[in-house]
Enzyme design. Structure first.
Site, mmCIF file in Angstrom:
data_model
loop_
_atom_site.group_PDB
_atom_site.id
_atom_site.type_symbol
_atom_site.label_atom_id
_atom_site.label_comp_id
_atom_site.label_asym_id
_atom_site.label_seq_id
_atom_site.Cartn_x
_atom_site.Cartn_y
_atom_site.Cartn_z
ATOM 1 N N ARG A 162 -39.601 27.426 -14.881
ATOM 2 C CA ARG A 162 -40.118 28.559 -14.096
ATOM 3 C C ARG A 162 -40.222 29.803 -14.978
ATOM 4 O O ARG A 162 -39.350 30.675 -14.958
ATOM 5 C CB ARG A 162 -39.230 28.801 -12.878
ATOM 6 C CG ARG A 162 -39.272 27.643 -11.906
ATOM 7 C CD ARG A 162 -38.316 27.824 -10.766
ATOM 8 N NE ARG A 162 -38.719 28.860 -9.846
ATOM 9 C CZ ARG A 162 -37.961 29.251 -8.815
ATOM 10 N NH1 ARG A 162 -36.805 28.714 -8.602
ATOM 11 N NH2 ARG A 162 -38.402 30.191 -8.000
ATOM 12 N N PRO A 163 -41.316 29.906 -15.762
ATOM 13 C CA PRO A 163 -41.453 31.031 -16.692
ATOM 14 C C PRO A 163 -41.672 32.366 -15.971
ATOM 15 O O PRO A 163 -42.004 32.388 -14.785
ATOM 16 C CB PRO A 163 -42.697 30.656 -17.502
ATOM 17 C CG PRO A 163 -43.472 29.727 -16.636
ATOM 18 C CD PRO A 163 -42.482 29.023 -15.765
ATOM 19 N N ASP A 184 -43.563 34.819 -17.746
ATOM 20 C CA ASP A 184 -44.527 35.465 -18.650
ATOM 21 C C ASP A 184 -45.508 36.376 -17.905
ATOM 22 O O ASP A 184 -45.885 37.437 -18.404
ATOM 23 C CB ASP A 184 -45.289 34.396 -19.450
ATOM 24 C CG ASP A 184 -45.959 33.363 -18.555
ATOM 25 O OD1 ASP A 184 -45.304 32.872 -17.613
ATOM 26 O OD2 ASP A 184 -47.148 33.056 -18.762
ATOM 27 N N LYS A 204 -35.419 34.590 3.975
ATOM 28 C CA LYS A 204 -34.702 34.760 2.694
ATOM 29 C C LYS A 204 -35.631 35.341 1.635
ATOM 30 O O LYS A 204 -35.296 36.298 0.951
ATOM 31 C CB LYS A 204 -34.169 33.394 2.224
ATOM 32 C CG LYS A 204 -33.705 33.379 0.773
ATOM 33 C CD LYS A 204 -33.180 32.031 0.341
ATOM 34 C CE LYS A 204 -34.199 31.044 -0.175
ATOM 35 N NZ LYS A 204 -34.757 31.304 -1.523
ATOM 36 N N ASN A 205 -36.825 34.745 1.522
ATOM 37 C CA ASN A 205 -37.708 35.137 0.424
ATOM 38 C C ASN A 205 -38.444 36.454 0.685
ATOM 39 O O ASN A 205 -39.103 36.979 -0.209
ATOM 40 C CB ASN A 205 -38.703 34.011 0.118
ATOM 41 C CG ASN A 205 -38.011 32.845 -0.557
ATOM 42 O OD1 ASN A 205 -36.847 32.953 -0.958
ATOM 43 N ND2 ASN A 205 -38.702 31.716 -0.688
ATOM 44 N N CYS A 237 -34.182 25.491 -14.186
ATOM 45 C CA CYS A 237 -33.918 25.435 -12.752
ATOM 46 C C CYS A 237 -34.179 24.005 -12.286
ATOM 47 O O CYS A 237 -35.012 23.300 -12.867
ATOM 48 C CB CYS A 237 -34.866 26.429 -12.107
ATOM 49 S SG CYS A 237 -35.067 26.286 -10.371
ATOM 50 N N ARG A 282 -32.520 32.816 -9.710
ATOM 51 C CA ARG A 282 -33.726 33.237 -10.405
ATOM 52 C C ARG A 282 -34.396 34.435 -9.747
ATOM 53 O O ARG A 282 -35.056 35.224 -10.408
ATOM 54 C CB ARG A 282 -34.726 32.088 -10.454
ATOM 55 C CG ARG A 282 -34.274 30.926 -11.271
ATOM 56 C CD ARG A 282 -35.438 30.007 -11.419
ATOM 57 N NE ARG A 282 -36.605 30.768 -11.845
ATOM 58 C CZ ARG A 282 -36.929 31.004 -13.096
ATOM 59 N NH1 ARG A 282 -36.212 30.504 -14.060
ATOM 60 N NH2 ARG A 282 -37.981 31.723 -13.393
ATOM 61 N N ASP A 295 -42.385 24.918 -0.594
ATOM 62 C CA ASP A 295 -41.026 24.956 -0.044
ATOM 63 C C ASP A 295 -40.850 24.043 1.177
ATOM 64 O O ASP A 295 -39.738 23.920 1.695
ATOM 65 C CB ASP A 295 -40.631 26.396 0.318
ATOM 66 C CG ASP A 295 -40.462 27.269 -0.920
ATOM 67 O OD1 ASP A 295 -40.337 26.711 -2.022
ATOM 68 O OD2 ASP A 295 -40.468 28.503 -0.784
ATOM 69 N N ARG A 340 -27.475 28.085 0.462
ATOM 70 C CA ARG A 340 -28.196 29.176 -0.208
ATOM 71 C C ARG A 340 -29.319 29.708 0.663
ATOM 72 O O ARG A 340 -29.657 30.882 0.583
ATOM 73 C CB ARG A 340 -28.809 28.687 -1.529
ATOM 74 C CG ARG A 340 -27.788 28.264 -2.546
ATOM 75 C CD ARG A 340 -28.464 27.899 -3.832
ATOM 76 N NE ARG A 340 -29.136 29.083 -4.382
ATOM 77 C CZ ARG A 340 -29.558 29.191 -5.626
ATOM 78 N NH1 ARG A 340 -29.375 28.200 -6.453
ATOM 79 N NH2 ARG A 340 -30.161 30.274 -6.035
HETATM 80 N N1 EPU Z 1 -45.448 30.938 -13.019
HETATM 81 C C1 EPU Z 1 -45.822 31.107 -14.323
HETATM 82 N N2 EPU Z 1 -45.519 32.281 -14.945
HETATM 83 C C2 EPU Z 1 -44.868 33.295 -14.291
HETATM 84 C C3 EPU Z 1 -44.503 33.122 -12.961
HETATM 85 C C4 EPU Z 1 -44.805 31.919 -12.336
HETATM 86 O O1 EPU Z 1 -46.422 30.227 -14.940
HETATM 87 O O2 EPU Z 1 -44.623 34.349 -14.908
HETATM 88 C C5 EPU Z 1 -45.764 29.672 -12.323
HETATM 89 C C6 EPU Z 1 -44.516 28.954 -11.821
HETATM 90 O O3 EPU Z 1 -43.898 28.176 -12.831
HETATM 91 C C7 EPU Z 1 -45.073 28.127 -10.680
HETATM 92 C C8 EPU Z 1 -46.137 29.057 -10.098
HETATM 93 O O4 EPU Z 1 -46.463 29.977 -11.147
HETATM 94 O O5 EPU Z 1 -45.696 26.992 -11.195
HETATM 95 C C9 EPU Z 1 -45.726 29.829 -8.862
HETATM 96 O O6 EPU Z 1 -44.457 30.420 -9.056
HETATM 97 P P1 EPU Z 1 -44.059 31.791 -8.365
HETATM 98 O O7 EPU Z 1 -43.902 32.826 -9.412
HETATM 99 O O8 EPU Z 1 -44.976 32.089 -7.240
HETATM 100 O O9 EPU Z 1 -42.603 31.450 -7.795
HETATM 101 P P2 EPU Z 1 -41.421 32.484 -7.592
HETATM 102 O O10 EPU Z 1 -41.996 33.800 -7.241
HETATM 103 O O11 EPU Z 1 -40.475 32.424 -8.735
HETATM 104 C C10 EPU Z 1 -41.130 32.140 -5.009
HETATM 105 C C11 EPU Z 1 -40.067 31.659 -4.073
HETATM 106 C C12 EPU Z 1 -39.873 30.157 -4.238
HETATM 107 C C13 EPU Z 1 -41.203 29.492 -3.932
HETATM 108 C C14 EPU Z 1 -42.297 30.043 -4.858
HETATM 109 C C15 EPU Z 1 -43.676 29.487 -4.565
HETATM 110 C C16 EPU Z 1 -38.585 33.562 -3.810
HETATM 111 C C17 EPU Z 1 -37.257 34.159 -4.048
HETATM 112 N N3 EPU Z 1 -38.813 32.364 -4.365
HETATM 113 O O12 EPU Z 1 -40.675 31.860 -6.336
HETATM 114 O O13 EPU Z 1 -38.917 29.768 -3.254
HETATM 115 O O14 EPU Z 1 -41.094 28.096 -4.130
HETATM 116 O O15 EPU Z 1 -42.361 31.483 -4.709
HETATM 117 O O16 EPU Z 1 -44.047 29.774 -3.257
HETATM 118 O O17 EPU Z 1 -39.406 34.135 -3.124
HETATM 119 C C18 EPU Z 1 -37.226 28.454 -2.300
HETATM 120 O O18 EPU Z 1 -37.084 29.314 -1.413
HETATM 121 O O19 EPU Z 1 -36.706 27.308 -2.205
HETATM 122 C C19 EPU Z 1 -38.027 28.752 -3.490
HETATM 123 C C20 EPU Z 1 -37.925 28.079 -4.623
#
Ligand code: EPU
Length: 422
Positions: free
Chosen positions: A121-122, A124, A22-23, A116, A92, A309, A401
């Protein structure tokens, strides 16, 4: 709304197939926006989240069509580079249209994602990275409005680390935009997850020039355009890990097919420690547990560390260990919605800050429980298969999902999970 009724305990045995990731598929669908023409994604899982992302692409004026495991995306024209609030708030992951639409269309408007179930989940770091490439970005009525400057996006060295380490979709967004920027971009502290590597391999097959794939330093030499292609996504390591825990928690034996153990070293390390045998095969692994479940300490981290995850699923497994365990969540410190539900089944968990103390019990008891997010729901399905009695899980749309027909797959290897509509 569907519920699951699960009779337990059961012992699983047989062969179970892992779907496409999925991811990996979601950002690759966004990546298809970079090329004018029809891209075909093979091995795309049949999930509510993928269908939701198709709706987003269609709202941009980009037709999509599914045929079996193939998903066709025709990005010949992008009529409306706007990610609407009503669609983005449901998923998201839709934030990853930002980078490719900016690079392809020169301007884009995407709703700022809201809160969420798994915590704050920012985005920035996504915005910081795109600004470093020269994008002009401001917020307007809850929308991120981004524009390419008159001279175009320009490559440079960019640090993408944040308070919790690297960012998966942030790396994806900046990498996709950098593919069409002028000059060379170097992303430092890039996410190394196999799904990010899969996107990079997809982009290279389209004609991008990305080096350092799978490492924390990605070097991207900008090109003028990318071409549409056919591409097969990798197997889902989180679904595979969930099935490995299913074999372990039921004292069963499963052949988990269509996944790569090479991407799951932290997971097999913890399973081995817990007393689970994992034997690699060319297309997956055999997983078997015959002895007791031993306690273990687990800390979630960015890849190659233990994945957040799978945190909830391993907590369910360790709830049945013959001693004390501790799980510490270092990616999403609030991702513990499953704790109270597992306690309804007798797990006796105690949460302190970002850690959960797991005393280990010899028996979980069935109860009505509530699914709160995707991985928490998977943890409750695992608990239901191990618990004594009939477990009822409400709100199973969360699990649809990210897990393709989970009850059918598990029932085929010995589970007793019944989907009911209420
Ligand atoms: N973060 C920030 N600022 C940002 C982006 C992220 O502070 O701009 C923080 C987040 O709040 C978190 C950390 O950095 O504490 C890591 O977040 P990341 O950005 O890596 O998460 P994501 O890319 O939004 C993906 C997966 C998630 C998975 C995370 C971590 C997808 C679609 N989603 O999310 O998958 O938990 O990486 O590996 O790829 C799931 O499949 O259940 C799921 C939530």
């Amino acid at each position: 709304m569907d519920t699951f009724e699960i009779d337990g305990p059961v012992r699983l045995s047989g062969t179970i197939d892992v779907a496409g990731s999925k991811n990996a598929t979601l950002p690759i669908m966004a990546g298809a926006l970079l090329a004018g023409g029809q891209t075909i994604i093979e091995n795309a899982p049949n999930l509510a989240d993928i269908a939701g992302f198709e709706t987003i692409l269609q709202s941009l004026g980009v037709p999509t069509q599914r045929s079996g495991g193939n998903l066709a995306i025709d990005a010949t024209k992008i009529e409306n580079p706007v990610g609407e609030y009503d669609l983005v708030r449901k998923m998201r992951a839709s934030i990853c249209i930002l980078g490719p639409l900016l690079a392809r269309c020169g301007q884009v408007k995407v709703s700022m994602p809201g809160g969420c179930a798994i915590g704050d989940r920012p985005v920035d770091i996504h915005l910081r990275g795109l600004k470093e490439l020269g994008a002009q970005i401001h917020l307007e009525n809850g929308y991120i409005v981004a524009t390419v400057p008159p001279g175009g996006l320009r490559g440079k060295q960019i640090f993408l680390g944040g308070p919790f380490g690297s960012t998966v979709l942030g790396t994806d967004n900046v990498m996709m935009a950098a593919c069409l920027a002028k000059g060379t971009t170097v992303i430092e502290s890039a996410a190394c997850e196999p799904e990010v590597a899969d996107l990079a391999n997809f982009l290279n097959a389209m004609g991008a020039k990305i080096k350092g794939i799978g490492s924390p330093r990605l070097t991207i030499e900008g090109v003028k355009e990318l071409k549409p292609i056919r591409y097969k996504v990798i197997g889902d390591r989180i679904e595979a890990g969930t099935f490995m825990v299913a074999a372990a928690i039921t004292g069963g034996s499963l052949y988990v097919r269509h996944c790569s153990l090479n991407d799951m070293v932290a997971i097999t390390d913890r399973l081995n420690h817990i007393g689970v045998d994992v034997e690699e095969t060319p297309d997956g692994c055999f997983v078997n547990r015959s002895g007791p479940i031993r306690p273990a300490d687990i800390t979630t981290q960015p890849y190659p560390g233990f994945p957040t995850d799978l945190q909830a699923q391993f907590m369910t497994l360790l709830a049945l260990a013959n001693g004390n365990s501790v799980i510490t969540e270092k990616i999403y410190p609030d991702r513990f919605m499953h704790v109270a539900e597992l306690n309804r089944m007798g797990a006796g968990l105690r949460k302190e800050g970002p850690s959960v103390f797991i005393p280990g019990t010899d028996k979980l008891v069935a109860a009505p429980v509530m699914a709160s997010d995707l991985r928490a729901s998977a943890a409750l399905v695992l608990a239901g298969m191990a618990a004594h009695g009939k477990t009822i899980i409400n709100r199973v749309y969360h699990i649809d999902r990210g897990y393709e027909k989970i009850e059918e797959k598990l029932n085929a290897v010995g589970a007793k999970i019944y989907r009911k509509q209420i």
